[in-house]
Design a protein around this motif. Structure first.
Motif, PDB file in Angstrom:
ATOM      1  N   GLY A 127       0.401  -1.578  -0.007  1.00  0.00           N
ATOM      2  CA  GLY A 127       0.352  -0.169   0.241  1.00  0.00           C
ATOM      3  C   GLY A 127       0.546   1.248   0.407  1.00  0.00           C
ATOM      4  N   ARG A 130       0.426   3.021  -3.162  1.00  0.00           N
ATOM      5  CA  ARG A 130      -0.913   3.791  -3.102  1.00  0.00           C
ATOM      6  C   ARG A 130      -1.244   4.959  -1.761  1.00  0.00           C
ATOM      7  N   GLN A 165       5.346  -2.758  -6.194  1.00  0.00           N
ATOM      8  CA  GLN A 165       5.129  -1.346  -5.800  1.00  0.00           C
ATOM      9  C   GLN A 165       6.199  -0.458  -6.112  1.00  0.00           C
TER      10      GLN A 165
END
Ligand code: C2E
Ligand code: CA
Ligand code: CA
Ligand code: CA
Length: 279
Positions: A127, A130, A165
């Motif tokens: 994450g 994000r 990522q």
């Protein structure tokens, strides 16, 4: 008194107890630090090796402890990594950096990119890509203003989640630095695969410059390897004019270190941003 009990079971027992209680106390304090927002960001300039022009800043977190004052990251990041507190601390760091960039921009400061350090644990929990995307959007920042530093060992982590990522962050137009380069065992293949932009050579190598010829030879080979991969080279921990001179001769692109400036809080770094040329 402790000395007398050396070698007895009780000694170890006491020591273990002390260690556990102090760890638990520190964990509690760290949790409170997060809820009370006791973290502050210091900024250290990175400059072009030849001109001394400001190239960017590195964000370095500090814990502003109510009793102990400013606590350096080495005293709490390892604990935060093991408890998982690094996830919220890391988020706070990026959030504060984005807010600061937005504030500088709004007041007409000619801002430069700011890099943040992201650990393997932060990537692994996922994450982070994000989070970065939403903070850039929230603060209306161009992606080139935020940069990411990941260590050589993070890069060599087998987790495919890290790789994906890194790829997403890369695709957003965010420059990535391989931190503490030379201390781990990264492969050329990995460097190429990850398509990273900057090799940041560890302070341990810089401190050897000017002392021995072998230090220079080693540095030189890292520089030419970086160039072959079209990466820029930053030397960290530059403390003397002599080290700077050697680095210029070796073709190092950027330097960072106490010779230019120590990490400083936002209010104190602002005059350096405005000054632009730092040597
Ligand atoms: P790092 O990323 O390698 O950061 C460079 C460290 O070297 C910083 O220590 C900086 O103050 C210090 N330094 C810079 N120039 C010189 C110099 O000329 N001489 C010497 N002796 N030291 C110099 P700092 O701020 O104590 O940070 C230590 C480490 O803590 C960082 O190493 C980084 O790994 C970690 N860290 C700091 N902030 C964060 C963060 O927000 N998130 C994560 N995950 N880790 C962080
Ligand atoms: Ca770093
Ligand atoms: Ca480093
Ligand atoms: Ca380091």
């Amino acid at each position: 008194a402790k000395e007398e009990r050396k070698g007895t079971f009780r000694f170890y027992d006491d020591q273990l107890f002390d260690r556990l209680t102090s760890r638990l106390k520190k964990e509690d304090e760290l949790a409170k630090a997060i809820s009370d927002d006791q973290f502050v960001i210091y900024y250290q300039p990175r400059v072009h090796a030849c001109s001394g022009e400001l190239a960017g800043l590195e964000a370095l977190v500090r814990w502003n402890h109510p009793e102990r004052g400013i606590v350096p990251p080495d005293e709490f990041i390892p604990l935060a990594e093991s408890t998982g507190a690094i996830i919220s601390i890391g988020a706070t760091v990026i959030e504060k950096v984005c807010a600061q960039l937005a504030q500088w921009q709004a007041s007409g400061v000619a801002v430069v990119p700011v890099s943040v350090n992201i650990s393997a644990r932060q990537f692994n929990t996922g994450g982070i890509d994000r989070l970065i995307a939403s903070l850039l959007e929230q603060h209306r920042l161009r992606p080139e203003l935020l940069e990411v530093e990941l260590t050589e060992s993070t890069m060599m982590n087998e987790s495919s989640d890290i790789a994906s990522q890194v790829a997403t962050i890369n695709a957003m137009g965010i420059r990535m630095h391989v931190d503490d380069f030379g201390t781990g065992y990264s492969s050329l293949a990995r460097l190429q695969e990850f398509n990273l932009h900057v090799l940041k050579i560890d302070r341990a190598f810089t401190s050897r410059l000017g002392q021995s010829k072998s230090g220079e030879v080693l540095f030189k080979s890292i520089v030419s390897m970086g160039k072959a991969l079209s990466m820029r080279i930053t030397a960290e921990g530059v403390e003397t004019a002599e080290q700077l001179r050697v680095l210029q001769a070796l073709g190092c692109d950027e330097i960072q270190g106490y010779f230019i400036s120590r990490p400083l809080p936002a209010a104190e770094i602002l005059p350096l941003i405005q000054k632009r040329f730092l040597f």
